[in-house]
Design an enzyme around this catalytic site. Structure first.
Site, PDB file in Angstrom:
ATOM      1  N   TYR A 152       0.850  -1.194   0.000  1.00 37.09           N
ATOM      2  CA  TYR A 152       0.000   0.000   0.000  1.00 37.09           C
ATOM      3  C   TYR A 152       0.882   1.239   0.000  1.00 37.09           C
ATOM      4  CZ  TYR A 152      -3.880   3.127   0.766  1.00 37.09           C
ATOM      5  OH  TYR A 152      -4.824   4.118   0.591  1.00 37.09           O
TER       6      TYR A 152
ATOM      7  N   HIS B  25       5.851  15.769   9.844  1.00 39.06           N
ATOM      8  CA  HIS B  25       4.999  14.702   9.319  1.00 39.06           C
ATOM      9  C   HIS B  25       3.530  14.987   9.592  1.00 39.06           C
ATOM     10  CE1 HIS B  25       7.499  11.631   7.527  1.00 39.06           C
ATOM     11  NE2 HIS B  25       8.368  11.747   8.509  1.00 39.06           N
TER      12      HIS B  25
ATOM     13  N   GLN C 234      10.856  15.285  11.954  1.00 39.88           N
ATOM     14  CA  GLN C 234       9.751  14.389  12.293  1.00 39.88           C
ATOM     15  C   GLN C 234       8.483  15.162  12.598  1.00 39.88           C
ATOM     16  OE1 GLN C 234      10.139  10.967  11.787  1.00 39.88           O
ATOM     17  NE2 GLN C 234      11.903  12.010  10.892  1.00 39.88           N
TER      18      GLN C 234
ATOM     19  N   GLU D 180      10.976   5.291  17.844  1.00 37.25           N
ATOM     20  CA  GLU D 180      11.098   4.831  16.462  1.00 37.25           C
ATOM     21  C   GLU D 180      12.481   5.172  15.916  1.00 37.25           C
ATOM     22  OE1 GLU D 180       8.843   5.573  12.162  1.00 37.25           O
ATOM     23  OE2 GLU D 180       8.589   6.992  13.810  1.00 37.25           O
ATOM     24  N   HIS D 181      12.874   6.446  16.037  1.00 38.71           N
ATOM     25  CA  HIS D 181      14.192   6.916  15.598  1.00 38.71           C
ATOM     26  C   HIS D 181      14.960   7.447  16.801  1.00 38.71           C
ATOM     27  CE1 HIS D 181      11.382   7.788  12.151  1.00 38.71           C
ATOM     28  NE2 HIS D 181      12.287   7.063  11.520  1.00 38.71           N
TER      29      HIS D 181
ATOM     30  N   HIS E 288      -1.805 -40.035  20.302  1.00 34.12           N
ATOM     31  CA  HIS E 288      -0.448 -39.528  20.130  1.00 34.12           C
ATOM     32  C   HIS E 288       0.560 -40.588  20.585  1.00 34.12           C
ATOM     33  CE1 HIS E 288      -2.318 -35.610  19.642  1.00 34.12           C
ATOM     34  NE2 HIS E 288      -1.129 -35.052  19.403  1.00 34.12           N
TER      35      HIS E 288
ATOM     36  N   SER F 109       4.906   9.356  13.764  1.00 37.38           N
ATOM     37  CA  SER F 109       6.360   9.299  13.672  1.00 37.38           C
ATOM     38  C   SER F 109       6.999   9.892  14.920  1.00 37.38           C
ATOM     39  CB  SER F 109       6.829  10.052  12.432  1.00 37.38           C
ATOM     40  OG  SER F 109       8.201   9.840  12.214  1.00 37.38           O
TER      41      SER F 109
ATOM     42  N   GLU G  60      -0.261 -36.490  29.175  1.00 34.59           N
ATOM     43  CA  GLU G  60      -1.264 -35.488  28.790  1.00 34.59           C
ATOM     44  C   GLU G  60      -2.615 -36.121  28.489  1.00 34.59           C
ATOM     45  OE1 GLU G  60       0.315 -33.223  25.543  1.00 34.59           O
ATOM     46  OE2 GLU G  60       1.751 -32.155  26.811  1.00 34.59           O
TER      47      GLU G  60
ATOM     48  N   ASP H 142      15.663   7.894   6.304  1.00 36.23           N
ATOM     49  CA  ASP H 142      14.362   7.898   5.632  1.00 36.23           C
ATOM     50  C   ASP H 142      14.485   7.610   4.144  1.00 36.23           C
ATOM     51  OD1 ASP H 142      12.818   8.368   7.844  1.00 36.23           O
ATOM     52  OD2 ASP H 142      12.731  10.545   7.577  1.00 36.23           O
TER      53      ASP H 142
END
Length: 441
Positions: free
Chosen positions: A135, A267, A264, A332-333, A425, A242, A420, A366
């Site tokens: 996207y 943004h 930033q 984030e940064h 099994h 951001s 179990e 970036d």
């Protein structure tokens, strides 16, 4: 026009933890109206396919088409964009793409296996996804850099087909986005967007094939749609606003730091820019630089709103305390604008991307440094990683027992399965036990 009033904090103040908590708080919940709208769109596309995609594209993007096939951009149109954009743009995209490709080739994971003494084979088979959906925002925001950052790792991973969707309100195409798609090797491009594009990628239509994973940024409707279709398909992450956190020892040019914070903040109004420094005088200098430089910015109103609402200049006792606060924020940064960034790096545990030294502006990451700019936000760097080749590969375990190994491990499995209460099994494993030549009851 509101004056710039950036929050000032000191880590030594008694209520610092509470004040920092309030600063970091971000309401990321989606209101019921958005949820209802997205669910309506998803269900319509799931049940009606192309017809619903066309209807919503006309409604939201004012783009009329007789069929979804008309909304597909042919490969030759992508190449045309690549050849006709200004040479400087083409060369910059190609340089950035090569660096992104080189970096991500180091992330490729190979299949592996080993054999035990009794001939048992164990291992892991690494396989790329068959198809990925990308996207790309359109309209007000266009990000050719995001095309490179999302498509190239998929291609390096060996994904068979990358399908890109990009809204084109009013039919307006962004040539750099198309050129970036050509450079990155995107296979098919459709001019659709919003929740309807996410639905088409998740469920598939007669024209748009369903994908295995959807990556890439978008608005609140896109993010909500990705959250809703998760499970039907994979997604990269649900990204918040951001963020940048700068730790500075007070010896970097304050204009540089001010502009890094702006990078930033521009943004959107919810973006967060924070500076930590042990020098109160330096914090004053950066604030002065911000006031001086803000009037020169094209997106001054957005920067001002971001800094006033969520920005902060924080005085700390020393760089060790700055690192501790950074780990709490898990940004984030993270810029380590200090004399010896590698020494401070050892104290950093949580960050999406770490920028080392005074000359490493976050903006380089970036666009063209090479590492991915799709990063965890909202403190999710505590447990998440940047987008990478590994997001487009999946791993299958390999298990191949020899007769001897099945005999030995069958006894272990039998005990555990019966413990179990799973008799089938146990007996399945016991059939391979060879000691007495018969299955145990």
């Amino acid at each position: 026009m509101t004056d710039l009033t950036v929050t000032r904090l000191c880590a030594a103040q008694a209520d610092f933890d509470a004040e920092l908590g309030r600063l970091l708080a971000w309401e990321g919940s989606v209101d019921q109206q958005v949820n209802d709208s997205v669910r309506h769109i998803l269900q319509a596309v799931k049940s009606e396919g192309d017809a619903a995609v066309l209807r919503f594209t006309t409604q939201f993007d004012q783009l009329d088409a007789a069929s979804v096939a008309e909304l597909e951009i042919p490969p030759e149109r992508l190449q045309q964009a690549l050849q006709t954009i200004p040479a400087a743009q083409r060369e910059a995209l190609q340089q950035a793409a090569q660096r992104v490709r080189d970096y991500h080739e180091h992330q490729v994971q190979a299949s592996w296996q080993y054999e035990e003494a009794d001939g048992t084979l164990l291992g892991q088979k690494v396989t790329p996804l068959d198809r990925a959906g990308l996207y790309v925002p359109g309209g007000k925001a266009t990000y050719p850099s995001s095309v490179l950052m999302n498509a190239i790792p998929a291609k390096v991973a060996g994904v068979g087909e990358v399908i890109m969707v990009v809204p084109t309100p009013g039919g307006v195409l962004n040539e750099m986005v198309l050129a970036a798609a050509a450079i990155a090797g995107v296979d098919r491009v459709f001019t659709i967007g919003g929740a309807q594009a996410v639905a088409a990628l998740a469920y598939g239509t007669a024209t748009i094939p369903a994908v295995d994973k959807i990556v890439g940024p978008g608005n609140i409707y896109v993010a909500t749609a990705k959250r809703e279709v998760f499970g039907t398909v994979g997604i990269d992450m649900i990204a918040g606003p951001s963020e940048i956190l700068v730790i500075c020892d007070g010896h970097t040019d304050p204009d540089w730091i001010a502009m890094d914070l702006f990078s930033q903040a521009e943004h959107d109004e919810q973006a967060q820019s924070i500076l930590l420094s042990p020098s109160r005088e330096f914090l004053d200098q950066v604030e002065a630089s911000m006031r001086k430089l803000l009037p020169t910015m094209e997106r001054a109103d957005i920067i001002r709103a971001s800094l006033n609402q969520r920005g902060a200049l924080i005085e700390v006792a020393d760089l060790a305390e700055a690192a501790a606060i950074s780990n709490r924020i898990a940004p984030e940064h993270l810029e380590l604008s200090v004399e010896n960034p590698h020494s401070l790096l050892a104290q950093i545990r949580h960050a999406g991307a770490i920028f080392l030294g005074r000359y490493t502006a976050e903006a380089l990451g970036d666009y063209c440094a090479g590492p991915n700019h799709v990063l965890p936000t909202s403190a999710t760097a505590r447990f998440s990683s940047p987008l990478g080749v590994y997001d487009f590969q999946k791993r299958s375990s390999l298990i191949g027992f020899s007769a001897r190994g099945a005999d030995t491990m069958g006894r272990v499995a039998s005990v555990l399965a019966r413990g179990e209460g799973l008799t089938a099994h146990a007996r399945s494993a016991e059939y391979r036990i060879q000691s007495d030549g018969e299955s145990q009851s």
